[in-house]
Design an enzyme around this catalytic site. Structure first.
Site, PDB file in Angstrom:
ATOM      1  N   GLY A 120     -44.825 -18.074 -17.154  1.00 17.80           N
ATOM      2  CA  GLY A 120     -44.668 -19.530 -17.169  1.00 17.80           C
ATOM      3  C   GLY A 120     -43.384 -19.975 -17.823  1.00 17.80           C
ATOM      4  O   GLY A 120     -42.698 -19.206 -18.493  1.00 17.80           O
ATOM      5  N   GLU A 121     -43.057 -21.239 -17.580  1.00 15.02           N
ATOM      6  CA  GLU A 121     -41.848 -21.825 -18.153  1.00 15.02           C
ATOM      7  C   GLU A 121     -42.282 -22.787 -19.270  1.00 15.02           C
ATOM      8  O   GLU A 121     -42.798 -23.874 -18.994  1.00 15.02           O
ATOM      9  CB  GLU A 121     -41.079 -22.559 -17.035  1.00 15.02           C
ATOM     10  CG  GLU A 121     -39.924 -23.410 -17.498  1.00 15.02           C
ATOM     11  CD  GLU A 121     -39.006 -22.733 -18.506  1.00 15.02           C
ATOM     12  OE1 GLU A 121     -38.449 -21.675 -18.211  1.00 15.02           O
ATOM     13  OE2 GLU A 121     -38.855 -23.276 -19.622  1.00 15.02           O
ATOM     14  N   SER A 170     -38.476 -18.829 -24.924  1.00 10.98           N
ATOM     15  CA  SER A 170     -37.525 -18.434 -23.888  1.00 10.98           C
ATOM     16  C   SER A 170     -37.634 -19.380 -22.699  1.00 10.98           C
ATOM     17  O   SER A 170     -38.720 -19.658 -22.210  1.00 10.98           O
ATOM     18  CB  SER A 170     -37.832 -16.994 -23.446  1.00 10.98           C
ATOM     19  OG  SER A 170     -37.029 -16.631 -22.353  1.00 10.98           O
ATOM     20  N   CYS A 217     -46.435 -11.745 -27.522  1.00 10.97           N
ATOM     21  CA  CYS A 217     -45.765 -12.471 -26.444  1.00 10.97           C
ATOM     22  C   CYS A 217     -46.850 -13.258 -25.720  1.00 10.97           C
ATOM     23  O   CYS A 217     -47.795 -12.673 -25.201  1.00 10.97           O
ATOM     24  CB  CYS A 217     -45.103 -11.445 -25.518  1.00 10.97           C
ATOM     25  SG  CYS A 217     -44.389 -12.173 -24.031  1.00 10.97           S
ATOM     26  N   CYS A 258     -46.084 -19.356 -12.336  1.00 10.59           N
ATOM     27  CA  CYS A 258     -44.812 -20.042 -12.640  1.00 10.59           C
ATOM     28  C   CYS A 258     -44.184 -20.542 -11.348  1.00 10.59           C
ATOM     29  O   CYS A 258     -44.201 -19.845 -10.333  1.00 10.59           O
ATOM     30  CB  CYS A 258     -43.853 -19.086 -13.352  1.00 10.59           C
ATOM     31  SG  CYS A 258     -42.323 -19.922 -13.861  1.00 10.59           S
ATOM     32  N   CYS A 290     -42.282  -8.096 -21.800  1.00 13.41           N
ATOM     33  CA  CYS A 290     -42.294  -9.541 -21.612  1.00 13.41           C
ATOM     34  C   CYS A 290     -41.532  -9.861 -20.343  1.00 13.41           C
ATOM     35  O   CYS A 290     -40.520  -9.259 -20.060  1.00 13.41           O
ATOM     36  CB  CYS A 290     -41.587 -10.226 -22.761  1.00 13.41           C
ATOM     37  SG  CYS A 290     -42.712 -10.835 -23.961  1.00 13.41           S
ATOM     38  N   ASN A 339     -37.225  -4.245 -15.584  1.00  9.47           N
ATOM     39  CA  ASN A 339     -38.418  -3.473 -15.231  1.00  9.47           C
ATOM     40  C   ASN A 339     -38.693  -3.717 -13.752  1.00  9.47           C
ATOM     41  O   ASN A 339     -39.073  -4.826 -13.382  1.00  9.47           O
ATOM     42  CB  ASN A 339     -39.629  -3.953 -16.032  1.00  9.47           C
ATOM     43  CG  ASN A 339     -39.484  -3.604 -17.487  1.00  9.47           C
ATOM     44  OD1 ASN A 339     -39.472  -2.443 -17.859  1.00  9.47           O
ATOM     45  ND2 ASN A 339     -39.332  -4.621 -18.313  1.00  9.47           N
ATOM     46  N   GLU A 394     -51.925 -13.214 -19.419  1.00  4.37           N
ATOM     47  CA  GLU A 394     -51.697 -12.022 -20.224  1.00  4.37           C
ATOM     48  C   GLU A 394     -51.039 -12.340 -21.557  1.00  4.37           C
ATOM     49  O   GLU A 394     -50.360 -13.356 -21.711  1.00  4.37           O
ATOM     50  CB  GLU A 394     -50.827 -11.046 -19.438  1.00  4.37           C
ATOM     51  CG  GLU A 394     -51.646 -10.363 -18.373  1.00  4.37           C
ATOM     52  CD  GLU A 394     -50.795  -9.578 -17.404  1.00  4.37           C
ATOM     53  OE1 GLU A 394     -51.148  -8.423 -17.138  1.00  4.37           O
ATOM     54  OE2 GLU A 394     -49.789 -10.102 -16.937  1.00  4.37           O
ATOM     55  N   CYS A 441     -38.657 -11.833 -10.698  1.00  4.45           N
ATOM     56  CA  CYS A 441     -39.728 -11.906 -11.703  1.00  4.45           C
ATOM     57  C   CYS A 441     -41.130 -11.848 -11.113  1.00  4.45           C
ATOM     58  O   CYS A 441     -41.471 -12.624 -10.211  1.00  4.45           O
ATOM     59  CB  CYS A 441     -39.564 -13.198 -12.506  1.00  4.45           C
ATOM     60  SG  CYS A 441     -40.892 -13.453 -13.695  1.00  4.45           S
ATOM     61  N   CYS A 497     -37.836 -17.375  -9.796  1.00  2.00           N
ATOM     62  CA  CYS A 497     -36.742 -16.421 -10.033  1.00  2.00           C
ATOM     63  C   CYS A 497     -36.954 -15.191  -9.143  1.00  2.00           C
ATOM     64  O   CYS A 497     -38.079 -14.679  -9.028  1.00  2.00           O
ATOM     65  CB  CYS A 497     -36.677 -16.030 -11.505  1.00  2.00           C
ATOM     66  SG  CYS A 497     -36.435 -17.486 -12.553  1.00  2.00           S
ATOM     67  N   SER A 550     -32.556 -17.747 -20.605  1.00  2.00           N
ATOM     68  CA  SER A 550     -32.417 -16.690 -19.603  1.00  2.00           C
ATOM     69  C   SER A 550     -31.228 -17.022 -18.723  1.00  2.00           C
ATOM     70  O   SER A 550     -31.310 -17.867 -17.841  1.00  2.00           O
ATOM     71  CB  SER A 550     -33.686 -16.613 -18.746  1.00  2.00           C
ATOM     72  OG  SER A 550     -34.781 -16.327 -19.569  1.00  2.00           O
ATOM     73  N   LEU A 551     -30.117 -16.361 -18.977  1.00  4.17           N
ATOM     74  CA  LEU A 551     -28.883 -16.668 -18.259  1.00  4.17           C
ATOM     75  C   LEU A 551     -28.780 -15.808 -16.991  1.00  4.17           C
ATOM     76  O   LEU A 551     -28.737 -16.313 -15.891  1.00  4.17           O
ATOM     77  CB  LEU A 551     -27.693 -16.425 -19.192  1.00  4.17           C
ATOM     78  CG  LEU A 551     -26.439 -17.216 -18.919  1.00  4.17           C
ATOM     79  CD1 LEU A 551     -26.694 -18.703 -18.965  1.00  4.17           C
ATOM     80  CD2 LEU A 551     -25.357 -16.855 -19.940  1.00  4.17           C
ATOM     81  N   HIS A 552     -28.730 -14.514 -17.196  1.00  2.70           N
ATOM     82  CA  HIS A 552     -28.794 -13.514 -16.126  1.00  2.70           C
ATOM     83  C   HIS A 552     -27.647 -13.510 -15.120  1.00  2.70           C
ATOM     84  O   HIS A 552     -27.565 -12.604 -14.282  1.00  2.70           O
ATOM     85  CB  HIS A 552     -30.118 -13.584 -15.370  1.00  2.70           C
ATOM     86  CG  HIS A 552     -31.335 -13.485 -16.248  1.00  2.70           C
ATOM     87  ND1 HIS A 552     -31.347 -12.839 -17.461  1.00  2.70           N
ATOM     88  CD2 HIS A 552     -32.597 -13.964 -16.087  1.00  2.70           C
ATOM     89  CE1 HIS A 552     -32.552 -12.924 -17.993  1.00  2.70           C
ATOM     90  NE2 HIS A 552     -33.321 -13.601 -17.193  1.00  2.70           N
TER      91      HIS A 552
HETATM   92  N1  SAH Z   1     -39.883 -18.638 -18.090  1.00  2.00           N
HETATM   93  C1  SAH Z   1     -39.205 -18.281 -19.264  1.00  2.00           C
HETATM   94  C2  SAH Z   1     -40.008 -17.348 -20.152  1.00  2.00           C
HETATM   95  C3  SAH Z   1     -40.766 -16.271 -19.478  1.00  2.00           C
HETATM   96  S1  SAH Z   1     -39.818 -14.982 -18.705  1.00  2.00           S
HETATM   97  C4  SAH Z   1     -37.838 -17.673 -18.930  1.00  2.00           C
HETATM   98  O1  SAH Z   1     -37.587 -17.439 -17.769  1.00  2.00           O
HETATM   99  O2  SAH Z   1     -37.056 -17.483 -19.851  1.00  2.00           O
HETATM  100  C5  SAH Z   1     -39.216 -14.074 -20.119  1.00  2.00           C
HETATM  101  C6  SAH Z   1     -37.984 -13.252 -19.852  1.00  2.00           C
HETATM  102  O3  SAH Z   1     -38.273 -12.092 -19.063  1.00  2.00           O
HETATM  103  C7  SAH Z   1     -36.907 -13.997 -19.094  1.00  2.00           C
HETATM  104  O4  SAH Z   1     -35.636 -13.746 -19.664  1.00  2.00           O
HETATM  105  C8  SAH Z   1     -37.006 -13.376 -17.727  1.00  2.00           C
HETATM  106  O5  SAH Z   1     -35.841 -13.560 -16.966  1.00  2.00           O
HETATM  107  C9  SAH Z   1     -37.296 -11.943 -18.054  1.00  2.00           C
HETATM  108  N2  SAH Z   1     -37.819 -11.149 -16.936  1.00  2.00           N
HETATM  109  C10 SAH Z   1     -38.425 -11.584 -15.822  1.00  2.00           C
HETATM  110  N3  SAH Z   1     -38.747 -10.539 -15.015  1.00  2.00           N
HETATM  111  C11 SAH Z   1     -38.345  -9.429 -15.649  1.00  2.00           C
HETATM  112  C12 SAH Z   1     -38.394  -8.036 -15.326  1.00  2.00           C
HETATM  113  N4  SAH Z   1     -38.959  -7.601 -14.215  1.00  2.00           N
HETATM  114  N5  SAH Z   1     -37.854  -7.171 -16.212  1.00  2.00           N
HETATM  115  C13 SAH Z   1     -37.334  -7.594 -17.373  1.00  2.00           C
HETATM  116  N6  SAH Z   1     -37.276  -8.890 -17.744  1.00  2.00           N
HETATM  117  C14 SAH Z   1     -37.758  -9.796 -16.880  1.00  2.00           C
HETATM  118 FE1  SF4 Z   2     -40.825 -18.224 -14.339  1.00  5.57          FE
HETATM  119 FE2  SF4 Z   2     -39.380 -17.179 -16.345  1.00  5.57          FE
HETATM  120 FE3  SF4 Z   2     -40.316 -15.637 -14.358  1.00  5.57          FE
HETATM  121 FE4  SF4 Z   2     -38.352 -17.333 -13.848  1.00  5.57          FE
HETATM  122  S1  SF4 Z   2     -38.275 -15.582 -15.241  1.00  5.57           S
HETATM  123  S2  SF4 Z   2     -40.191 -17.008 -12.562  1.00  5.57           S
HETATM  124  S3  SF4 Z   2     -38.920 -19.026 -15.161  1.00  5.57           S
HETATM  125  S4  SF4 Z   2     -41.530 -16.747 -15.858  1.00  5.57           S
END
Ligand code: SAH
Ligand code: SF4
Length: 340
Positions: A157-158, A189, A103, A110, A331, A288, A90, A117, A114, A212-214
Protein backbone atom coordinates in the site's frame (compact mmCIF):
# COMPACT_ATOMS: atom_id res chain seq x y z
CA UNK A 1 -18.45 -2.48 18.72
CA UNK A 2 -15.70 0.05 18.31
CA UNK A 3 -12.13 -1.10 18.89
CA UNK A 4 -10.21 0.91 21.48
CA UNK A 5 -6.98 0.61 19.41
CA UNK A 6 -8.39 3.22 17.01
CA UNK A 7 -8.10 6.05 19.52
CA UNK A 8 -5.26 8.35 20.49
CA UNK A 9 -4.81 9.13 24.18
CA UNK A 10 -6.11 12.65 23.57
CA UNK A 11 -9.26 11.35 21.96
CA UNK A 12 -9.85 9.01 24.88
CA UNK A 13 -9.30 11.88 27.34
CA UNK A 14 -11.97 13.92 25.56
CA UNK A 15 -14.33 10.98 25.48
CA UNK A 16 -13.85 10.32 29.20
CA UNK A 17 -14.25 13.90 30.30
CA UNK A 18 -17.42 14.34 28.28
CA UNK A 19 -18.75 11.18 29.97
CA UNK A 20 -17.98 12.64 33.40
CA UNK A 21 -14.92 10.46 34.03
CA UNK A 22 -11.45 11.61 35.04
CA UNK A 23 -9.27 12.60 32.10
CA UNK A 24 -6.23 10.99 33.69
CA UNK A 25 -7.85 7.56 33.34
CA UNK A 26 -6.93 7.69 29.63
CA UNK A 27 -3.25 7.55 30.60
CA UNK A 28 -3.94 4.65 32.96
CA UNK A 29 -5.88 2.87 30.25
CA UNK A 30 -2.99 3.33 27.79
CA UNK A 31 -0.61 1.91 30.40
CA UNK A 32 -2.75 -1.19 30.89
CA UNK A 33 -3.11 -1.87 27.20
CA UNK A 34 0.22 -0.89 25.70
CA UNK A 35 2.64 -1.31 28.58
CA UNK A 36 1.15 -4.09 30.71
CA UNK A 37 -0.52 -5.79 27.75
CA UNK A 38 -3.73 -6.34 29.66
CA UNK A 39 -6.41 -6.90 27.08
CA UNK A 40 -9.43 -7.11 29.39
CA UNK A 41 -10.98 -3.85 30.64
CA UNK A 42 -12.39 -5.58 33.72
CA UNK A 43 -8.87 -6.41 34.95
CA UNK A 44 -7.74 -2.76 34.97
CA UNK A 45 -7.93 -2.48 38.72
CA UNK A 46 -6.90 1.13 39.19
CA UNK A 47 -9.84 2.34 37.08
CA UNK A 48 -13.16 2.77 38.86
CA UNK A 49 -15.53 -0.18 38.56
CA UNK A 50 -18.02 2.04 36.81
CA UNK A 51 -15.45 3.09 34.19
CA UNK A 52 -14.29 -0.49 33.63
CA UNK A 53 -17.85 -1.56 32.99
CA UNK A 54 -18.47 1.36 30.69
CA UNK A 55 -15.35 0.61 28.65
CA UNK A 56 -16.24 -3.05 28.51
CA UNK A 57 -19.70 -2.33 27.17
CA UNK A 58 -18.60 0.34 24.69
CA UNK A 59 -15.31 -0.95 23.26
CA UNK A 60 -13.71 -4.12 22.01
CA UNK A 61 -10.06 -5.04 21.50
CA UNK A 62 -9.75 -6.62 18.10
CA UNK A 63 -6.71 -8.56 17.03
CA UNK A 64 -5.87 -9.87 13.58
CA UNK A 65 -5.75 -13.63 13.22
CA UNK A 66 -2.51 -15.26 12.09
CA UNK A 67 -3.35 -17.16 8.90
CA UNK A 68 0.21 -18.10 8.11
CA UNK A 69 3.64 -17.56 9.59
CA UNK A 70 7.00 -18.19 7.92
CA UNK A 71 10.41 -17.92 9.53
CA UNK A 72 13.49 -17.26 7.43
CA UNK A 73 17.02 -18.53 8.04
CA UNK A 74 18.05 -15.09 9.28
CA UNK A 75 15.15 -15.16 11.82
CA UNK A 76 12.95 -12.73 9.89
CA UNK A 77 9.31 -13.65 10.41
CA UNK A 78 6.56 -13.03 7.89
CA UNK A 79 2.93 -13.09 8.97
CA UNK A 80 -0.15 -13.24 6.87
CA UNK A 81 -2.82 -11.61 9.00
CA UNK A 82 -6.52 -11.96 8.46
CA UNK A 83 -8.63 -8.94 9.42
CA UNK A 84 -12.22 -8.79 10.61
CA UNK A 85 -13.65 -8.52 7.09
CA UNK A 86 -11.38 -11.38 6.01
CA UNK A 87 -8.96 -9.09 4.15
CA UNK A 88 -5.43 -10.46 4.22
CA UNK A 89 -2.41 -8.29 4.91
CA UNK A 90 1.19 -9.04 5.66
CA UNK A 91 3.64 -7.82 8.26
CA UNK A 92 7.31 -8.69 8.63
CA UNK A 93 9.34 -8.77 11.83
CA UNK A 94 13.10 -8.29 11.51
CA UNK A 95 15.72 -8.75 14.21
CA UNK A 96 18.67 -6.35 14.17
CA UNK A 97 21.54 -5.61 16.51
CA UNK A 98 19.84 -2.33 17.43
CA UNK A 99 16.36 -3.75 18.08
CA UNK A 100 13.35 -5.35 16.43
CA UNK A 101 11.61 -3.71 13.53
CA UNK A 102 8.26 -4.42 11.98
CA UNK A 103 7.28 -3.62 8.43
CA UNK A 104 3.55 -2.87 8.32
CA UNK A 105 1.15 -2.51 5.44
CA UNK A 106 -1.05 0.56 5.10
CA UNK A 107 -3.63 -0.62 2.57
CA UNK A 108 -5.18 -3.84 1.32
CA UNK A 109 -3.57 -3.96 -2.16
CA UNK A 110 -2.15 -0.89 -3.92
CA UNK A 111 -3.35 1.27 -6.80
CA UNK A 112 -0.05 2.88 -7.76
CA UNK A 113 0.76 0.28 -10.38
CA UNK A 114 4.57 0.25 -10.12
CA UNK A 115 5.82 -2.04 -12.86
CA UNK A 116 8.11 -4.12 -10.61
CA UNK A 117 6.06 -4.51 -7.44
CA UNK A 118 4.16 -7.58 -6.28
CA UNK A 119 1.97 -5.53 -3.95
CA UNK A 120 0.51 -3.68 -6.90
CA UNK A 121 -0.67 -6.91 -8.53
CA UNK A 122 -3.74 -6.65 -6.34
CA UNK A 123 -5.67 -3.43 -6.64
CA UNK A 124 -6.46 -1.58 -3.47
CA UNK A 125 -9.68 -2.75 -1.91
CA UNK A 126 -9.50 -0.45 1.10
CA UNK A 127 -7.34 1.55 3.48
CA UNK A 128 -6.24 0.03 6.75
CA UNK A 129 -7.53 1.68 9.91
CA UNK A 130 -5.04 2.93 12.49
CA UNK A 131 -6.39 0.27 14.86
CA UNK A 132 -5.56 -2.50 12.42
CA UNK A 133 -1.97 -1.33 12.09
CA UNK A 134 -1.66 -0.92 15.88
CA UNK A 135 -3.14 -4.36 16.54
CA UNK A 136 -0.68 -5.99 14.13
CA UNK A 137 2.13 -4.66 16.31
CA UNK A 138 0.44 -5.85 19.49
CA UNK A 139 -0.32 -9.26 18.04
CA UNK A 140 3.24 -9.70 16.78
CA UNK A 141 4.72 -8.68 20.14
CA UNK A 142 2.36 -11.08 21.86
CA UNK A 143 3.12 -13.93 19.51
CA UNK A 144 6.91 -13.54 19.77
CA UNK A 145 7.04 -12.25 23.32
CA UNK A 146 9.34 -9.51 22.08
CA UNK A 147 9.30 -5.73 22.16
CA UNK A 148 9.12 -3.94 18.84
CA UNK A 149 11.38 -0.89 18.81
CA UNK A 150 11.25 0.28 15.19
CA UNK A 151 8.42 0.57 12.70
CA UNK A 152 8.68 0.88 8.94
CA UNK A 153 5.53 1.66 7.00
CA UNK A 154 6.76 -0.06 3.89
CA UNK A 155 4.51 -3.03 3.41
CA UNK A 156 1.67 -3.27 0.94
CA UNK A 157 0.00 0.00 0.00
CA UNK A 158 0.82 3.66 -0.35
CA UNK A 159 0.77 5.23 3.14
CA UNK A 160 0.33 8.78 1.83
CA UNK A 161 -2.85 7.63 0.10
CA UNK A 162 -4.12 6.87 3.63
CA UNK A 163 -2.54 9.77 5.45
CA UNK A 164 -5.12 10.44 8.18
CA UNK A 165 -5.16 6.88 9.50
CA UNK A 166 -1.38 6.59 9.16
CA UNK A 167 -0.89 9.79 11.19
CA UNK A 168 -3.23 8.47 13.86
CA UNK A 169 -1.31 5.21 13.91
CA UNK A 170 1.97 7.10 14.37
CA UNK A 171 0.47 9.17 17.19
CA UNK A 172 -0.75 6.04 19.02
CA UNK A 173 2.46 4.00 18.76
CA UNK A 174 4.66 6.98 19.64
CA UNK A 175 2.73 7.82 22.82
CA UNK A 176 5.09 7.89 25.83
CA UNK A 177 2.41 6.23 27.98
CA UNK A 178 1.86 3.55 25.38
CA UNK A 179 4.15 1.57 23.06
CA UNK A 180 6.60 4.46 23.18
CA UNK A 181 8.14 3.81 19.78
CA UNK A 182 10.48 6.78 19.25
CA UNK A 183 9.42 9.13 16.47
CA UNK A 184 12.90 8.76 14.98
CA UNK A 185 12.41 5.01 14.95
CA UNK A 186 9.46 5.34 12.59
CA UNK A 187 10.00 5.36 8.81
CA UNK A 188 7.38 6.00 6.17
CA UNK A 189 8.07 5.05 2.58
CA UNK A 190 6.21 6.73 -0.26
CA UNK A 191 6.10 6.43 -4.01
CA UNK A 192 5.95 10.24 -4.09
CA UNK A 193 2.49 11.76 -3.72
CA UNK A 194 3.73 15.35 -3.67
CA UNK A 195 0.76 17.19 -2.07
CA UNK A 196 0.68 14.61 0.72
CA UNK A 197 4.43 15.12 1.36
CA UNK A 198 3.69 18.82 1.94
CA UNK A 199 0.81 17.90 4.23
CA UNK A 200 3.17 15.66 6.17
CA UNK A 201 5.75 18.47 6.40
CA UNK A 202 3.06 20.75 7.84
CA UNK A 203 2.51 18.30 10.68
CA UNK A 204 6.19 18.68 11.50
CA UNK A 205 6.61 15.25 13.04
CA UNK A 206 10.23 14.17 12.63
CA UNK A 207 9.69 10.66 11.29
CA UNK A 208 12.08 9.35 8.66
CA UNK A 209 10.75 9.89 5.20
CA UNK A 210 11.86 7.47 2.51
CA UNK A 211 11.02 8.27 -1.08
CA UNK A 212 10.98 5.50 -3.65
CA UNK A 213 12.86 7.16 -6.48
CA UNK A 214 14.10 4.20 -8.54
CA UNK A 215 14.88 6.30 -11.63
CA UNK A 216 16.72 9.59 -12.24
CA UNK A 217 14.82 10.72 -15.37
CA UNK A 218 11.14 11.43 -15.87
CA UNK A 219 11.07 9.26 -18.96
CA UNK A 220 12.25 6.15 -17.12
CA UNK A 221 10.47 6.87 -13.86
CA UNK A 222 7.12 7.31 -15.59
CA UNK A 223 7.69 3.99 -17.32
CA UNK A 224 8.23 2.06 -14.10
CA UNK A 225 6.24 4.24 -11.66
CA UNK A 226 3.09 5.73 -13.23
CA UNK A 227 2.68 8.14 -10.27
CA UNK A 228 5.53 10.11 -11.86
CA UNK A 229 3.13 11.36 -14.55
CA UNK A 230 1.16 13.26 -11.93
CA UNK A 231 4.15 14.29 -9.81
CA UNK A 232 7.33 14.49 -11.88
CA UNK A 233 10.85 14.46 -10.46
CA UNK A 234 11.30 18.22 -10.22
CA UNK A 235 8.24 18.60 -7.99
CA UNK A 236 9.14 15.51 -5.99
CA UNK A 237 12.71 16.65 -5.28
CA UNK A 238 11.41 20.08 -4.27
CA UNK A 239 8.92 18.49 -1.85
CA UNK A 240 11.73 16.38 -0.39
CA UNK A 241 13.90 19.43 0.10
CA UNK A 242 11.03 21.26 1.77
CA UNK A 243 10.46 18.28 4.08
CA UNK A 244 14.05 18.56 5.24
CA UNK A 245 13.84 22.33 5.71
CA UNK A 246 10.75 21.99 7.88
CA UNK A 247 11.55 18.88 9.93
CA UNK A 248 15.34 18.81 9.89
CA UNK A 249 15.16 15.11 9.01
CA UNK A 250 17.37 13.81 6.25
CA UNK A 251 15.43 12.22 3.41
CA UNK A 252 16.24 8.74 2.20
CA UNK A 253 15.89 8.08 -1.51
CA UNK A 254 15.30 4.43 -2.18
CA UNK A 255 16.75 3.19 -5.42
CA UNK A 256 15.95 -0.31 -6.57
CA UNK A 257 18.64 -1.68 -8.85
CA UNK A 258 17.08 -3.29 -11.92
CA UNK A 259 19.42 -5.01 -14.33
CA UNK A 260 19.88 -3.13 -17.60
CA UNK A 261 17.14 -0.65 -16.70
CA UNK A 262 18.44 1.85 -14.17
CA UNK A 263 21.83 0.50 -13.06
CA UNK A 264 24.31 2.03 -15.52
CA UNK A 265 26.97 4.57 -14.54
CA UNK A 266 25.16 7.12 -16.67
CA UNK A 267 22.11 6.63 -14.47
CA UNK A 268 24.28 6.96 -11.36
CA UNK A 269 25.55 10.29 -12.67
CA UNK A 270 22.05 11.50 -13.48
CA UNK A 271 20.95 10.48 -10.01
CA UNK A 272 23.84 12.39 -8.45
CA UNK A 273 22.89 15.41 -10.57
CA UNK A 274 19.28 15.56 -9.45
CA UNK A 275 19.90 15.16 -5.74
CA UNK A 276 23.13 17.13 -5.49
CA UNK A 277 23.06 19.66 -2.68
CA UNK A 278 20.16 18.00 -0.86
CA UNK A 279 20.60 16.77 2.66
CA UNK A 280 19.69 13.24 1.76
CA UNK A 281 21.07 9.81 1.32
CA UNK A 282 20.49 7.08 -1.17
CA UNK A 283 19.65 3.55 -0.13
CA UNK A 284 20.38 1.07 -2.90
CA UNK A 285 17.95 -1.83 -2.71
CA UNK A 286 18.53 -5.25 -4.22
CA UNK A 287 15.54 -6.26 -6.33
CA UNK A 288 13.62 -9.34 -5.27
CA UNK A 289 12.40 -10.86 -8.53
CA UNK A 290 8.66 -11.29 -8.94
CA UNK A 291 7.67 -14.09 -11.27
CA UNK A 292 4.94 -12.10 -13.05
CA UNK A 293 7.51 -9.48 -14.20
CA UNK A 294 10.57 -9.58 -16.43
CA UNK A 295 12.79 -7.43 -14.22
CA UNK A 296 15.96 -8.92 -12.82
CA UNK A 297 18.23 -7.88 -9.99
CA UNK A 298 21.45 -6.13 -10.98
CA UNK A 299 24.57 -8.21 -10.69
CA UNK A 300 27.01 -7.57 -7.92
CA UNK A 301 29.56 -5.87 -10.18
CA UNK A 302 27.05 -3.30 -11.41
CA UNK A 303 25.78 -2.72 -7.89
CA UNK A 304 29.29 -2.00 -6.63
CA UNK A 305 30.11 0.22 -9.61
CA UNK A 306 26.89 2.19 -9.12
CA UNK A 307 27.61 2.52 -5.41
CA UNK A 308 31.18 3.70 -5.97
CA UNK A 309 30.15 6.24 -8.58
CA UNK A 310 27.66 7.82 -6.16
CA UNK A 311 30.35 7.88 -3.47
CA UNK A 312 32.79 9.57 -5.83
CA UNK A 313 30.15 12.14 -6.59
CA UNK A 314 29.88 12.96 -2.88
CA UNK A 315 26.47 11.33 -2.33
CA UNK A 316 25.76 9.57 0.97
CA UNK A 317 24.91 6.07 -0.09
CA UNK A 318 24.14 2.78 1.65
CA UNK A 319 23.39 -0.71 0.41
CA UNK A 320 20.35 -2.36 1.94
CA UNK A 321 20.97 -5.72 3.47
CA UNK A 322 18.76 -8.48 2.22
CA UNK A 323 16.57 -9.91 4.94
CA UNK A 324 14.13 -12.74 4.72
CA UNK A 325 14.49 -13.15 0.98
CA UNK A 326 14.24 -16.94 1.24
CA UNK A 327 10.63 -16.49 2.36
CA UNK A 328 9.84 -13.48 0.10
CA UNK A 329 9.60 -11.36 3.20
CA UNK A 330 11.55 -8.36 2.00
CA UNK A 331 9.62 -5.18 2.42
CA UNK A 332 8.02 -4.23 -0.85
CA UNK A 333 7.71 -7.83 -1.83
CA UNK A 334 4.69 -8.46 0.26
CA UNK A 335 1.67 -9.97 -1.28
CA UNK A 336 -1.02 -12.21 -0.14
CA UNK A 337 -0.37 -15.75 -1.23
CA UNK A 338 -4.01 -16.68 -0.85
CA UNK A 339 -6.92 -15.64 -2.98
CA UNK A 340 -9.08 -13.09 -1.23
N1 SAH B 1 4.14 2.31 -1.44
C1 SAH B 1 5.27 2.73 -0.74
C2 SAH B 1 5.66 1.79 0.39
C3 SAH B 1 5.57 0.34 0.10
S1 SAH B 1 6.73 -0.32 -1.08
C4 SAH B 1 6.45 2.96 -1.69
O1 SAH B 1 6.32 2.61 -2.84
O2 SAH B 1 7.45 3.51 -1.25
C5 SAH B 1 8.25 -0.30 -0.14
C6 SAH B 1 9.50 -0.30 -0.99
O3 SAH B 1 9.74 -1.57 -1.60
C7 SAH B 1 9.46 0.70 -2.13
O4 SAH B 1 10.70 1.39 -2.22
C8 SAH B 1 9.27 -0.20 -3.32
O5 SAH B 1 9.64 0.41 -4.52
C9 SAH B 1 10.10 -1.39 -2.95
N2 SAH B 1 9.82 -2.60 -3.73
C10 SAH B 1 8.71 -2.91 -4.42
N3 SAH B 1 8.85 -4.12 -5.02
C11 SAH B 1 10.07 -4.58 -4.69
C12 SAH B 1 10.79 -5.77 -5.01
N4 SAH B 1 10.26 -6.73 -5.75
N5 SAH B 1 12.04 -5.89 -4.51
C13 SAH B 1 12.57 -4.96 -3.71
N6 SAH B 1 11.93 -3.82 -3.36
C14 SAH B 1 10.70 -3.63 -3.86
FE1 SF4 C 1 2.33 0.45 -4.34
FE2 SF4 C 1 4.73 1.00 -3.28
FE3 SF4 C 1 4.32 -1.26 -4.67
FE4 SF4 C 1 4.37 1.05 -5.96
S1 SF4 C 1 6.06 0.11 -4.84
S2 SF4 C 1 2.85 -0.60 -6.26
S3 SF4 C 1 3.42 2.38 -4.47
S4 SF4 C 1 3.37 -0.70 -2.73
Amino acid sequence: MDTIFEYTRNEIEDMLSSGGYKKFSATQLFGWIYKKKTFDFLLMTNLSKDLREFLNSAFSMEFPVIDKKEISKDSTVKYLYSLKDNSKVEAVLMHHSYGNSICVSSQVGCNMGCAFCASGLKKKTRNLRAAEMVSMILQTEREENEKITHVVIMGTGEPLDNLDEVLKFINIINDPYGLEIGIRHITLSTSGIVPAIYKLSEKNIPINLAISLHAPTDELRTRIMPINKAYPLRDLIKAASDYFDVTGRRITFEYLLLKGINDSLLMADKLADIIRGLNAYVNLIPYNPVKEFKFEASDEKSVMAFYSRLKERGINVTLRKRMGDDISAACGQLRSTVKS
